[in-house]
Scaffold this motif. Structure first.
Motif, mmCIF file in Angstrom:
data_model
loop_
_atom_site.group_PDB
_atom_site.id
_atom_site.type_symbol
_atom_site.label_atom_id
_atom_site.label_comp_id
_atom_site.label_asym_id
_atom_site.label_seq_id
_atom_site.Cartn_x
_atom_site.Cartn_y
_atom_site.Cartn_z
ATOM 1 N N MET A 75 0.894 -1.046 0.076
ATOM 2 C CA MET A 75 0.071 -0.130 0.033
ATOM 3 C C MET A 75 0.899 1.231 0.110
ATOM 4 O O MET A 75 0.606 2.319 -0.829
ATOM 5 C CB MET A 75 -0.903 -0.097 1.289
ATOM 6 C CG MET A 75 -2.124 -1.056 1.260
ATOM 7 S SD MET A 75 -3.179 -0.745 2.570
ATOM 8 C CE MET A 75 -4.204 -1.848 2.499
ATOM 9 N N ALA A 76 1.848 1.127 0.986
ATOM 10 C CA ALA A 76 2.702 2.592 1.031
ATOM 11 C C ALA A 76 3.533 2.749 -0.308
ATOM 12 O O ALA A 76 3.734 3.995 -0.648
ATOM 13 C CB ALA A 76 3.536 2.189 2.100
ATOM 14 N N GLU A 77 4.066 1.641 -0.968
ATOM 15 C CA GLU A 77 4.689 1.707 -2.408
ATOM 16 C C GLU A 77 3.901 2.185 -3.426
ATOM 17 O O GLU A 77 4.446 2.902 -4.360
ATOM 18 C CB GLU A 77 5.346 0.533 -2.469
ATOM 19 C CG GLU A 77 6.453 0.150 -1.657
ATOM 20 C CD GLU A 77 6.881 -1.357 -1.606
ATOM 21 O OE1 GLU A 77 6.268 -2.097 -2.604
ATOM 22 O OE2 GLU A 77 7.605 -2.200 -0.907
ATOM 23 N N LEU A 115 -5.444 -0.850 7.925
ATOM 24 C CA LEU A 115 -5.529 -1.312 6.586
ATOM 25 C C LEU A 115 -6.789 -0.905 5.786
ATOM 26 O O LEU A 115 -6.837 -0.403 4.649
ATOM 27 C CB LEU A 115 -5.673 -2.840 6.697
ATOM 28 C CG LEU A 115 -4.558 -3.636 6.975
ATOM 29 C CD1 LEU A 115 -4.903 -5.326 7.097
ATOM 30 C CD2 LEU A 115 -3.417 -3.677 5.903
ATOM 31 N N CYS A 116 -7.953 -0.634 6.680
ATOM 32 C CA CYS A 116 -9.198 -0.074 6.090
ATOM 33 C C CYS A 116 -8.906 1.225 5.710
ATOM 34 O O CYS A 116 -9.338 1.624 4.618
ATOM 35 C CB CYS A 116 -10.199 -0.022 6.969
ATOM 36 S SG CYS A 116 -10.855 -1.694 7.531
ATOM 37 N N LYS A 117 -8.343 2.217 6.436
ATOM 38 C CA LYS A 117 -8.077 3.559 6.159
ATOM 39 C C LYS A 117 -7.298 3.872 5.087
ATOM 40 O O LYS A 117 -7.638 4.425 3.878
ATOM 41 C CB LYS A 117 -7.369 4.337 7.157
ATOM 42 C CG LYS A 117 -7.091 5.680 7.070
ATOM 43 C CD LYS A 117 -6.259 6.407 8.168
ATOM 44 C CE LYS A 117 -5.277 5.718 8.523
ATOM 45 N NZ LYS A 117 -3.981 6.390 7.579
ATOM 46 N N ASN A 118 -6.241 3.104 4.605
ATOM 47 C CA ASN A 118 -5.401 3.154 3.480
ATOM 48 C C ASN A 118 -5.904 2.372 2.334
ATOM 49 O O ASN A 118 -5.586 3.038 1.367
ATOM 50 C CB ASN A 118 -3.888 2.448 3.824
ATOM 51 C CG ASN A 118 -3.240 3.458 4.955
ATOM 52 O OD1 ASN A 118 -3.656 4.429 5.206
ATOM 53 N ND2 ASN A 118 -1.943 2.765 5.342
ATOM 54 N N MET A 119 -6.692 1.196 2.450
ATOM 55 C CA MET A 119 -7.265 0.922 1.221
ATOM 56 C C MET A 119 -8.159 1.652 0.804
ATOM 57 O O MET A 119 -8.522 1.678 -0.446
ATOM 58 C CB MET A 119 -7.762 -0.500 1.685
ATOM 59 C CG MET A 119 -8.429 -1.444 0.386
ATOM 60 S SD MET A 119 -6.714 -1.565 -0.607
ATOM 61 C CE MET A 119 -7.377 -1.539 -2.172
ATOM 62 N N ASN A 120 -8.853 2.088 1.882
ATOM 63 C CA ASN A 120 -10.126 3.175 1.314
ATOM 64 C C ASN A 120 -9.630 4.305 0.532
ATOM 65 O O ASN A 120 -10.153 4.741 -0.715
ATOM 66 C CB ASN A 120 -10.861 3.644 2.431
ATOM 67 C CG ASN A 120 -11.754 2.790 2.897
ATOM 68 O OD1 ASN A 120 -12.059 1.746 2.551
ATOM 69 N ND2 ASN A 120 -12.247 2.963 4.209
ATOM 70 N N ALA A 121 -8.484 4.737 1.037
ATOM 71 C CA ALA A 121 -7.934 5.982 0.131
ATOM 72 C C ALA A 121 -7.124 5.538 -1.133
ATOM 73 O O ALA A 121 -7.634 6.240 -2.142
ATOM 74 C CB ALA A 121 -6.763 6.457 0.987
#
Length: 131
Positions: A75-77, A115-121
């Protein structure tokens, strides 16, 4: 294909309780599926549920930590592809899972929230760029 962009921790907790833990596997499956769509072309593939369950069982749960670590890093990459930056990565998620388990088990909830927050973004940025 549109990816889901409205995941939240409370829904995961409630549905996991109601389904006696089964929803958690669906949640992880949907994260992996959407991650592979959003991050297509990065040369990586997030393993599915059969791999997750079997390898976690064989390694007494250690593989699940590796899986969470990998998905956090992926996700970060891939965030810069969509003009995003995440302060959390796989190390953050892994630390919450390992060290947070010593704090009354709250670490898994923080990790899933991340995980939820980053995947939603990522999903919102992906959907906005495609549709």
């Amino acid at each position: 294909m549109r990816v889901e962009e409205n995941r939240n921790l409370l829904t995961v907790i409630l549905l996991t309780i109601v389904t006696c833990g089964l929803y958690n596997y669906y949640f992880l499956y949907s994260i992996a599926r959407d991650m592979n769509v959003v991050c297509e072309g990065d040369g990586k593939q997030t393993g599915g549920m059969v791999q997750f369950i079997l390898l976690s069982f064989i390694t007494c749960g250690i593989y699940s930590w590796i899986w969470y670590y990998g998905i956090g890093n992926r996700m970060a990459e891939n965030a810069p592809r969509y003009g995003l930056t995440f302060s959390e990565n796989g190390t953050t998620i892994l630390m919450w899972l390992v060290l947070g388990s010593c704090c009354c088990g709250i670490g898994i909830f923080v990790a899933i929230h991340i995980l939820c927050k980053n995947m939603n973004a990522l999903a919102h940025a992906y959907n906005s760029s495609r549709f």
